[in-house]
Design a protein around this motif. Sequence first.
Motif, short mmCIF file in Angstrom:
data_model
loop_
_atom_site.label_atom_id
_atom_site.label_comp_id
_atom_site.label_asym_id
_atom_site.label_seq_id
_atom_site.Cartn_x
_atom_site.Cartn_y
_atom_site.Cartn_z
N GLN A 1 0.67 12.61 -5.87
CA GLN A 1 1.78 13.53 -6.02
C GLN A 1 2.96 12.96 -5.25
O GLN A 1 2.86 12.74 -4.04
N MET A 2 4.06 12.72 -5.95
CA MET A 2 5.23 12.13 -5.34
C MET A 2 6.38 13.13 -5.42
O MET A 2 6.79 13.52 -6.52
N ASN A 3 6.86 13.55 -4.26
CA ASN A 3 7.95 14.53 -4.19
C ASN A 3 9.21 13.89 -3.62
O ASN A 3 9.15 12.84 -2.97
N SER A 4 10.32 14.55 -3.87
CA SER A 4 11.62 14.08 -3.34
C SER A 4 11.81 12.59 -3.59
O SER A 4 12.14 11.82 -2.68
N LEU A 5 11.63 12.20 -4.82
CA LEU A 5 11.68 10.78 -5.15
C LEU A 5 13.07 10.19 -4.92
O LEU A 5 14.09 10.87 -5.07
N LYS A 6 13.07 8.93 -4.51
CA LYS A 6 14.30 8.20 -4.21
C LYS A 6 14.38 6.97 -5.10
O LYS A 6 13.34 6.46 -5.55
N PRO A 7 15.57 6.45 -5.32
CA PRO A 7 15.68 5.23 -6.13
C PRO A 7 14.84 4.09 -5.59
O PRO A 7 14.32 3.28 -6.37
N GLU A 8 14.67 4.02 -4.29
CA GLU A 8 13.86 2.94 -3.70
C GLU A 8 12.37 3.10 -3.96
O GLU A 8 11.58 2.22 -3.63
N ASP A 9 11.97 4.22 -4.54
CA ASP A 9 10.57 4.39 -4.95
C ASP A 9 10.30 3.74 -6.30
O ASP A 9 9.14 3.70 -6.76
N THR A 10 11.34 3.24 -6.94
CA THR A 10 11.17 2.57 -8.24
C THR A 10 10.27 1.36 -8.09
O THR A 10 10.52 0.48 -7.26
N ALA A 11 9.22 1.33 -8.90
CA ALA A 11 8.23 0.26 -8.82
C ALA A 11 7.18 0.47 -9.91
O ALA A 11 7.15 1.52 -10.55
N VAL A 12 6.34 -0.54 -10.07
CA VAL A 12 5.12 -0.36 -10.84
C VAL A 12 4.05 0.10 -9.87
O VAL A 12 3.84 -0.54 -8.83
N TYR A 13 3.40 1.18 -10.19
CA TYR A 13 2.36 1.76 -9.33
C TYR A 13 0.99 1.40 -9.90
O TYR A 13 0.72 1.64 -11.07
N TYR A 14 0.16 0.85 -9.02
CA TYR A 14 -1.16 0.40 -9.42
C TYR A 14 -2.23 1.23 -8.71
O TYR A 14 -2.13 1.51 -7.52
N CYS A 15 -3.27 1.53 -9.46
CA CYS A 15 -4.43 2.21 -8.92
C CYS A 15 -5.49 1.16 -8.55
O CYS A 15 -5.62 0.14 -9.24
N LEU B 1 0.84 -1.19 0.00
CA LEU B 1 0.00 0.00 0.00
C LEU B 1 0.88 1.25 0.00
O LEU B 1 1.84 1.36 0.75
N VAL B 2 0.49 2.21 -0.82
CA VAL B 2 1.13 3.52 -0.81
C VAL B 2 0.22 4.51 -0.07
O VAL B 2 0.64 5.14 0.89
N ALA B 3 -1.03 4.62 -0.54
CA ALA B 3 -1.95 5.58 0.08
C ALA B 3 -3.39 5.23 -0.29
O ALA B 3 -3.63 4.66 -1.36
N LEU B 4 -4.31 5.59 0.59
CA LEU B 4 -5.74 5.39 0.37
C LEU B 4 -6.46 6.71 0.61
O LEU B 4 -6.02 7.53 1.42
N ILE B 5 -7.59 6.88 -0.08
CA ILE B 5 -8.43 8.04 0.15
C ILE B 5 -9.89 7.62 0.05
O ILE B 5 -10.28 6.92 -0.88
N THR B 6 -10.68 8.03 1.02
CA THR B 6 -12.11 7.70 1.02
C THR B 6 -12.87 8.67 0.12
O THR B 6 -12.32 9.69 -0.32
N SER B 7 -14.14 8.37 -0.11
CA SER B 7 -14.96 9.26 -0.92
C SER B 7 -15.12 10.63 -0.26
O SER B 7 -15.32 11.63 -0.95
N GLY B 8 -14.97 10.65 1.04
CA GLY B 8 -15.08 11.91 1.77
C GLY B 8 -13.78 12.67 1.90
O GLY B 8 -13.74 13.77 2.45
N GLY B 9 -12.68 12.06 1.41
CA GLY B 9 -11.41 12.75 1.41
C GLY B 9 -10.46 12.40 2.55
O GLY B 9 -9.38 12.97 2.65
N LYS C 1 4.87 9.05 4.38
CA LYS C 1 4.23 10.27 4.87
C LYS C 1 5.16 11.46 4.72
O LYS C 1 6.34 11.39 5.04
N GLY C 2 4.61 12.54 4.22
CA GLY C 2 5.39 13.75 4.05
C GLY C 2 5.96 13.93 2.66
O GLY C 2 6.27 15.05 2.26
#
Length: 121
Positions: free
Chosen positions: A81-95, A47-55, A64-65
Amino acid sequence: QVQLVESGGGLVQAGTSLRLSCAASGRIFRINDMGWYRQAPGKQRELVALITSGGNTNYADSLKGRFTISRDNAKNTVYLQMNSLKPEDTAVYYCNADVRSSLVGVSYSYWGQGTQVTVSS
């Protein structure tokens, strides 16, 4: 019945930013939770992040951050939105989205095809 299409991935240098988008289409009555997951080579999907219908949002502690999830309910779209990316963030990202297709139906979980994010050092 429901399709999720991600976009925005690519090859970037460490320290830079990327914004991923995922648009849902098809038979949609209501979208409940939407989220982003990622899978690096040789690792399990996480898991990277979740958001409900209410936000309301929830993030992996390690992200985080740096990462921010948001959504536009009118467009059935979720963003990452992905900031300050690091090599360890390399991956396939799924919605992922939990979608109800009718007023009386149950909801089902749908996945996008994934978008590659590669961060070079």
